[in-house]
Design a protein around this motif. Structure first.
Motif, PDB file in Angstrom:
ATOM      1  N   GLY A  60       0.824  -1.201   0.000  1.00 36.95           N
ATOM      2  CA  GLY A  60       0.000   0.000   0.000  1.00 36.95           C
ATOM      3  C   GLY A  60       0.861   1.255   0.000  1.00 36.95           C
ATOM      4  N   SER A  61       0.492   2.196   0.861  1.00 44.70           N
ATOM      5  CA  SER A  61       1.271   3.434   0.872  1.00 44.70           C
ATOM      6  C   SER A  61       1.710   3.766   2.297  1.00 44.70           C
ATOM      7  N   VAL A  62       2.749   4.570   2.377  1.00 40.60           N
ATOM      8  CA  VAL A  62       3.229   5.042   3.686  1.00 40.60           C
ATOM      9  C   VAL A  62       3.239   6.564   3.681  1.00 40.60           C
ATOM     10  N   GLU A  63       3.048   7.120   4.873  1.00 38.42           N
ATOM     11  CA  GLU A  63       3.098   8.574   4.994  1.00 38.42           C
ATOM     12  C   GLU A  63       4.413   8.969   5.660  1.00 38.42           C
ATOM     13  N   ILE A  64       5.100   9.906   5.043  1.00 36.57           N
ATOM     14  CA  ILE A  64       6.352  10.411   5.615  1.00 36.57           C
ATOM     15  C   ILE A  64       6.093  11.838   6.082  1.00 36.57           C
ATOM     16  N   LYS A  65       6.450  12.075   7.323  1.00 30.57           N
ATOM     17  CA  LYS A  65       6.087  13.367   7.900  1.00 30.57           C
ATOM     18  C   LYS A  65       7.304  14.010   8.565  1.00 30.57           C
ATOM     19  N   TYR A  66       7.523  15.264   8.231  1.00 34.55           N
ATOM     20  CA  TYR A  66       8.572  16.047   8.881  1.00 34.55           C
ATOM     21  C   TYR A  66       7.893  17.136   9.697  1.00 34.55           C
ATOM     22  N   GLU A  67       8.199  17.169  10.996  1.00 37.03           N
ATOM     23  CA  GLU A  67       7.573  18.173  11.865  1.00 37.03           C
ATOM     24  C   GLU A  67       8.663  18.967  12.578  1.00 37.03           C
ATOM     25  N   SER A  68       8.583  20.283  12.458  1.00 36.09           N
ATOM     26  CA  SER A  68       9.582  21.144  13.086  1.00 36.09           C
ATOM     27  C   SER A  68       8.885  22.326  13.742  1.00 36.09           C
ATOM     28  N   ARG A  69       9.328  22.660  14.947  1.00 36.20           N
ATOM     29  CA  ARG A  69       8.743  23.839  15.609  1.00 36.20           C
ATOM     30  C   ARG A  69       9.002  25.101  14.822  1.00 36.20           C
ATOM     31  N   ALA A 118      10.411  25.201  11.494  1.00 34.32           N
ATOM     32  CA  ALA A 118      10.434  25.139  10.034  1.00 34.32           C
ATOM     33  C   ALA A 118       9.179  24.514   9.437  1.00 34.32           C
ATOM     34  N   GLY A 119       8.145  24.382  10.230  1.00 32.20           N
ATOM     35  CA  GLY A 119       6.881  23.921   9.685  1.00 32.20           C
ATOM     36  C   GLY A 119       6.778  22.409   9.548  1.00 32.20           C
ATOM     37  N   THR A 120       5.696  21.970   8.910  1.00 33.68           N
ATOM     38  CA  THR A 120       5.425  20.542   8.773  1.00 33.68           C
ATOM     39  C   THR A 120       5.295  20.197   7.294  1.00 33.68           C
ATOM     40  N   ILE A 121       5.892  19.087   6.897  1.00 33.53           N
ATOM     41  CA  ILE A 121       5.764  18.623   5.510  1.00 33.53           C
ATOM     42  C   ILE A 121       5.324  17.169   5.542  1.00 33.53           C
ATOM     43  N   THR A 122       4.326  16.845   4.748  1.00 37.65           N
ATOM     44  CA  THR A 122       3.859  15.470   4.697  1.00 37.65           C
ATOM     45  C   THR A 122       3.867  14.997   3.249  1.00 37.65           C
ATOM     46  N   GLN A 123       4.297  13.773   3.060  1.00 41.23           N
ATOM     47  CA  GLN A 123       4.285  13.212   1.705  1.00 41.23           C
ATOM     48  C   GLN A 123       3.882  11.741   1.780  1.00 41.23           C
TER      49      GLN A 123
END
Lengths: 584, 681
Positions: free
Chosen positions: A560-569, A571-576
């Motif tokens: 299936g698929s996986v979610e990759i998430k970058y979270e920074s106080r 520098a914001g949040t990026i999800t792919q």
């Protein structure tokens, strides 16, 4: 009673002298006069009304005398909520007398808002950051600086009464505006045994007598009388608690450092601002404007604190050296080393407790007050203890006479003092010495606001790139993620990492039909070296370096698929989302 | 149900047993003094109960006790303060249980308040501010399940700095309601059981060929799966580590900055708006009455030996290669200052960055030591004989440390109870000590016999060649007397304690548990199948064994020790005007003379108060119409009057007509006094 009358007279004079032009506050704001506290509030409201979608106007809290501290947030809602972007904070006037700091903040807000969509770089910097602006921190100090008689340096502190002379009475013997001109200047008395004589080059100045020379004057200090009859003059003026010594980092009590307050955050306004900024953890850049001297200072503010981590020094150096060019004549310096040690500083607090790169901007150089337009460098010897006039003063008087038509210096005039008898009163006016004349203000506010904008261009700009999704075998996938940062600032400061102030950025991977088998930081991409994390491999703690990148590898078993998430106080949040596709 | 849970607690269980056996002996008190208490303490009071008792005390003395709400803790509990006494008086601030881990402290403060509310005389000249529970969130753990000790208040704090907060606390794996320890056999274990006392563990000494067997953990699982156990407990700040003296930034329980906890802020605000506070008293884990505050920290500046930093020296134009006294620097700087500005110590200290005082001032230790010996004498008179473990020294950032260094008033503390030192079990054959030896005649010595003498020599660690045979020979031959031998033994290094034994404090805990708590203070090791560690054993001490003696002991502990506070406050500085004198100098000029006498034995202010200038000043005012002060001030600050000392003040006054002068002494902390002087004519 007498003092009250004097204050009223002064208030009127000051009002007439410096705010007469400022009857109307309109956007775009004008910067050819100084805004009183009330006018600052009007200006903020005007900006908010003109740009209601881009601004939020907050009441941060109240001062000791009940004045409201206002904050303007500038944010483009179309590019995200403020907390999702790097925060750039600027404030001014924590010292009540250092008023042009407020104008720099107002100008910054005005510049950003009125040029958004017109100037490309301003548009970009507004779209990418949230700006937090508190033009006046010490609202009582600013109000009293405008309304009362003052020296250029008085009304600096916040309004917490202190019994300076320890006689059980509070603030009962401050200076008095004896001649009622709205300024606290100097008193001198004719004295053949005095240590001073008239400067032959300019009769308004005095120079120290040398051995063998005859004295002419004795200096009696600031204008005033012995209000409390204790045999001392002006020994217990208003306050003094210094808002910039009252922050809860390396704070020390008043016997260690004058003006620190009884305990950290004793100032109600200071505490309110602390709470307000701590609720905005995205702030990564802080400017606190003061006057004067033409300096941009970074911490630490005392020697024992030790040097900052090298990684942070590089960031400070990059911004500091550029600001030196943006604001000619200003120097980028280290607070304790090049100035003096302080404890409980605001910028030390934000650097240490908020994890923000923090500068103190000391606005204005009196050296620029020259008749011929060439800045006069200060003489090498320390001016701290010098009482004698020097070339700089002579230059400044020429400037006063010829460029400001005598507005800055009040000529000596005779006065009948209740204690000393016949004396003379005169000297530098309140609106001199630490403040540029309004005609020079436009240049000052623009260049220093540009320093803030330059720094705002360096906040972390992190992009995530999933640069490899490879099937290893069966259900096992290798996923490689790159976090790249175009800003000069790392996504987490090195000081923050050192102190473990807050969890660093989090890079995580998850999927409903996927199990993270392993994961870690790629230490050498070519050699395929990965520093695998033993526990919870799907959650990686990271820092994205300034103008650099960091790579991670995950081994995922599943479909299936996986979610990759970058979270920074900061520098914001990026999800792919990445699909684990069977090979065609 | 609640009661059932509570009954599970070991200490309470043990208390019941003890009441039954009546075998209880106080650790430090053998004598029970009767006091007119309205009720005896049967159990410790939980935070909600504390506030109920505060209300009861208020109602017991209507109009006399006021209750102020100081703060609401992050856990939503009200921190209350009782005020007993009229406004305008000097005051004592009593704070208790700031760490929330000292059950006795809160009971003591409540009992103290009840005693004061019950006896009007005690608050007639002194106001009492009493805060019985400074850290209610932490204290509530003592009444919850599972039982564990943690001074954190209810604020959330991410101790392991990961992506979750408060997610890995202890787990009561064996379901006994108490968090103890886990020991696990591991290749990298460093602990081994103590020989002869396998319940206790000690560190193996590889240098002696010992290999560790066990690793020790606190009881629990790795709830968040990060490989660590119990590393992110619920809760945030220890109020007693959140004060601004020697604050430990970024410490686990300190809080982000001094005063970040609402409980702390409330106290900071309160104290600085009450300059009449002349003394601070704290019930907690230290005891300045038994163990005065210690110095020895690096960093205090010697005011007679100040080095000037090079950068500053340059700008002052002063030689930095030598050191200066504070007075020298002040003399040097004064002429450099603008007119009207007077140099003072703080200005210099601040400018030179001399930093904070970190050790108790020598002059203050004088009264601390004096009072300490007085208190010990007091206990002796009350029949207290047993030895106890020394009280703790204050922690950095603690309430009592801050109070001494920042308020400049005398600060005293009491822990009220300490673990008793177990009596040395005297073996029958080791009756000889150096002291008894000294007093023995040669014949008495010889009568001991070879075996006992060898036993003694061995115990003293005598070298092998000094065996009993040789010594007996020497004594018989008159070459040495027992007294001389004792002298020689004294010269020898003291015998090493047996390092194979366990930690002495743990041994004492075990002894206390075995002898006084019927063994319930230690939970025996029991095997348990741990989800990630495999086979473990769970066991260890009840976490409150050091700080919560069985409640049945409380009445006598408090009755014994609390009355000393009422003796202690009699030592507070009290300033009086004495020996007024007027001398006519001629030409209607008079010299007025007065002595300010400190009737108390504690100096006004303390040496620390002189340094930090925090105590409100005492001021002498001279008033009179138609008179002119020729020398002296209308308002004269009184800088310093030592304990039981007097300072003379003089004025020169011109009074052409008959007049009455009023001399007024005003001090918020040390009392006021007014005298009239007739003058002139």
């Amino acid at each position: 009673m007498k003092r009250k009358r004097i204050i009223t007279a002064v208030a009127l004079t000051a009002f007439v002298m410096f705010t007469l032009q400022a009857q109307e506050v309109k956007v775009p704001l004008r910067f050819d006069f100084y805004y009183s506290y009330e006018k600052v509030v009007e200006a903020l409201k005007a900006l908010h009304e003109a740009y209601p979608d881009f601004t939020v106007l907050d009441q941060v809290g109240k001062s000791e005398e009940g004045r409201i501290i206002w904050a303007l947030t500038i944010n483009n809602p179309k590019t995200g909520a403020p907390l999702s972007k790097p925060g750039v904070y600027a404030d001014g006037n924590i010292h009540g007398n250092e008023i042009q700091a407020g104008e720099v903040c107002l100008y910054l807000a005005n510049r950003l808002l009125t040029n958004y969509g017109k100037v490309k770089e301003i548009t970009e910097v507004v779209d990418r950051n949230a700006f937090y602006i508190i033009p006046v921190v010490n609202v009582d100090g600013r109000a009293h600086f405008f309304s009362d008689a003052n020296t250029p340096s008085s009304n600096r502190g916040i309004r917490i009464p202190i019994d300076d002379d320890r006689d059980g009475l509070f603030d009962e013997d401050g200076p008095d505006d004896l001649d009622g001109d709205g300024n606290i200047t100097q008193m001198r008395i004719r004295d053949t045994l005095g240590r001073f004589r008239t400067d032959p080059e300019d009769k308004r100045l005095m120079i120290q007598v040398k051995p063998g020379e005859k004295g002419e004057w004795t200096r009696l200090g600031q204008e005033g009388i012995d209000n409390d009859g204790d045999g001392q003059i002006n020994e217990d003026p208003e306050g003094y608690v210094d808002g910039n010594r009252n922050w809860g980092v390396n704070w020390n009590p008043p016997y260690v450092q004058t003006g620190s307050g009884h305990y950290p955050f004793e100032g109600t306004g200071i505490r309110a601002i602390a709470d307000w900024i701590m609720a905005r953890q995205n702030i990564i850049m802080v400017f606190a404007f003061h006057n004067n001297g033409g300096m941009y200072l970074r911490g630490p503010s005392f020697k024992a604190a030790g040097e900052l981590p090298q990684g942070d020094i590089s960031v400070y150096n990059y911004i500091g050296k550029n600001i030196e060019k943006i604001v000619p004549g200003y120097r980028y310096l280290i607070s304790w080393k090049d100035l003096y040690s302080t404890y409980g500083d605001f910028t030390d607090f934000t650097n240490t407790m908020l994890g923000s790169y923090s500068f103190v901007g000391e606005l204005y150089q009196t050296e620029t007050e020259t008749f011929d337009g060439t800045p006069k460098r200060k003489e090498e010897e320390s001016a701290v203890f010098s009482e004698s006039s020097n070339d700089e003063d002579r230059q400044r008087l020429l400037f006063n006479d010829n460029v400001t038509q005598g507005e800055l210096f009040i000529d000596w005039k005779p006065y009948k003092h209740p204690l000393y008898g016949d004396i003379e009163i005169g000297g530098w006016a309140k609106m001199s010495s630490r403040l540029p004349h309004p005609f020079m203000l436009q240049d000052l506010v623009h260049r220093n606001a540009s320093a803030v904008i330059f720094a705002a261009q360096q906040t972390p700009a992190v992009k995530m790139d999933v640069f490899e999704v490879k099937k290893v075998d069966g259900d096992l996938w290798s996923i490689r993620v790159r976090l790249a940062n175009k800003g000069a600032m790392p996504s987490v400061s090195f000081q923050t990492m050192k102190n473990k102030l807050y969890p660093s950025d989090v890079l995580s991977i998850s999927g409903s039909n996927a199990k993270v088998v392993s994961g870690g930081k790629i230490t050498d991409l070519y050699m395929n070296l990965v520093d695998y994390k033993e526990y919870r491999p799907g959650v990686q703690f990271c820092q994205v370096p300034g103008m650099g990148k960091v790579d991670y590898q995950f081994l995922v078993s599943g479909r299936g698929s996986v979610e990759i998430k970058y979270e920074s106080r900061k520098a914001g949040t990026i999800t792919q989302t990445v699909k684990l596709k069977p090979e065609p | 149900m609640k009661e059932e849970i509570r009954i599970k607690y070991v200490l309470k269980r043990s208390m019941k047993r003890m009441n039954a056996t009546k075998s209880m002996i106080l650790s430090i008190a053998a004598v029970i003094i009767s006091w007119g208490q309205t009720f005896a303490i049967e159990k410790y009071t939980d935070p909600a109960g504390v506030n109920k008792r505060i209300e009861q005390i208020r109602q017991s003395a209507p109009g006399m006790v006021r209750v102020d709400k100081m703060a609401v803790s992050p856990g939503g509990r009200e921190v209350l303060m009782m005020v007993i006494g009229k406004p305008g008086q000097a005051a004592v601030f009593v704070a208790a249980n700031m760490s929330g881990t000292n059950p006795v402290a809160t009971e003591a403060a409540l009992s103290l308040a009840a005693r004061i509310a019950g006896d009007e005389a005690l608050s007639k000249q002194l106001t009492w501010y009493i805060l019985p529970l400074g850290n209610p969130d932490a204290y509530s753990r003592y009444f919850s399940q599972p039982l564990y000790l943690d001074p954190a208040n209810g604020a959330a704090y991410n101790e392991d700095n990961d992506d979750q907060t408060d997610e890995d606390g202890y787990n009561d794996l064996d379901g006994n309601g108490i968090i103890t320890q886990m020991r696990v056999k591991a290749p990298d274990g460093i602990w081994i059981p103590v020989a002869g006392e396998p319940r206790l563990m000690r560190k193996a000494d590889p240098a002696k060929g010992e290999k560790g067997i066990y690793k020790l953990y606190s009881e629990g699982t790795d709830d968040d799966g990060d490989g660590l156990y119990n590393e992110d407990l619920p809760g945030g700040t220890n109020v007693d580590a959140n004060f601004p003296h020697l604050f430990r930034a970024f410490d686990r329980r300190s809080g982000l900055y001094p005063g970040s906890a609402p409980e702390t802020t409330a106290i900071l605000k309160f104290v600085f708006s009450h300059p009449e506070i002349a003394m601070v008293f704290s019930f907690g884990s230290t005891n300045y009455l038994l163990a005065p505050p210690q110095g020895g920290r690096k960093g205090s500046v010697d005011m007679d030996n100040i080095r000037i930093p090079e950068e500053i020296g340059k700008s002052m134009g002063i030689d930095v290669s030598r050191s200066y006294t504070m007075a020298e620097i002040m003399d040097y700087v004064q002429p450099m200052l603008p007119p009207g500005m007077t140099v003072d110590e703080n200005m210099i200290a601040s400018y030179l960055g001399l930093g904070a005082v970190v050790n108790p001032m020598q002059e203050d230790l004088a009264f601390y030591n004096e009072i300490s010996s007085d208190f010990k004498e007091y206990l002796k008179k009350k029949g207290v004989t047993g030895e106890r473990f020394d009280p703790a020294q204050p922690e950095e950032g603690s309430f009592e440390m801050w109070a001494y260094y920042h308020l400049g008033v005398p600060v005293f503390t009491m822990d009220l109870w300490g673990l008793p030192k177990p009596k040395e079990e005297k073996k029958e054959n080791s009756t000889i000590t150096v002291e008894t030896l000294e007093k023995m005649s040669s014949d008495e010595f010889l009568a001991l016999g070879e075996e006992k003498i060898n036993e003694f020599l061995k115990a003293r660690g005598a070298p092998a060649q000094y065996n009993a045979k040789m010594i007996i020979g020497m004594v018989r031959g008159g070459q040495v007397t027992p007294a001389q031998m004792a002298g020689m033994i004294r010269q020898m290094p003291a015998p090493k304690s047996d390092d194979k034994k366990g930690d002495p404090k743990e041994m004492a805990r075990l002894a206390f548990s075995d002898q006084k708590l019927a063994g319930t203070g230690f939970i025996p090791w029991k095997t348990y199948k741990h989800p990630s560690l495999g086979e473990v054993e769970i066991g260890g001490f009840n976490p409150f064994i050091d700080t919560a003696p069985p409640p049945a002991m409380l009445d006598s502990l408090l009755d014994l020790q609390l009355p000393y506070l009422f003796e202690l406050v009699k030592r507070l500085p009290r300033l009086m005007l004495t020996d007024l004198k007027v001398t006519e100098k001629g030409g209607s000029v008079y010299q007025v003379e007065a002595w300010v006498t400190n009737e108390g034995s504690i100096p006004f202010p303390t040496a620390m108060g002189k340094r930090n200038k925090a105590p409100a000043p005492a001021v002498l005012t001279l008033e009179g119409t138609g008179t002119e002060i020729l020398s002296g001030k209308k308002r004269t600050p009184i800088n310093e009057v030592g304990g039981k000392k007097a300072v003379r003040y003089i004025w020169l006054v011109r009074a052409p007509k008959k007049n009455a002068l009023t001399l007024r002494l005003e001090s918020k902390q040390a009392g006021s006094d007014v005298r009239q002087i007739n003058i002139g004519g």
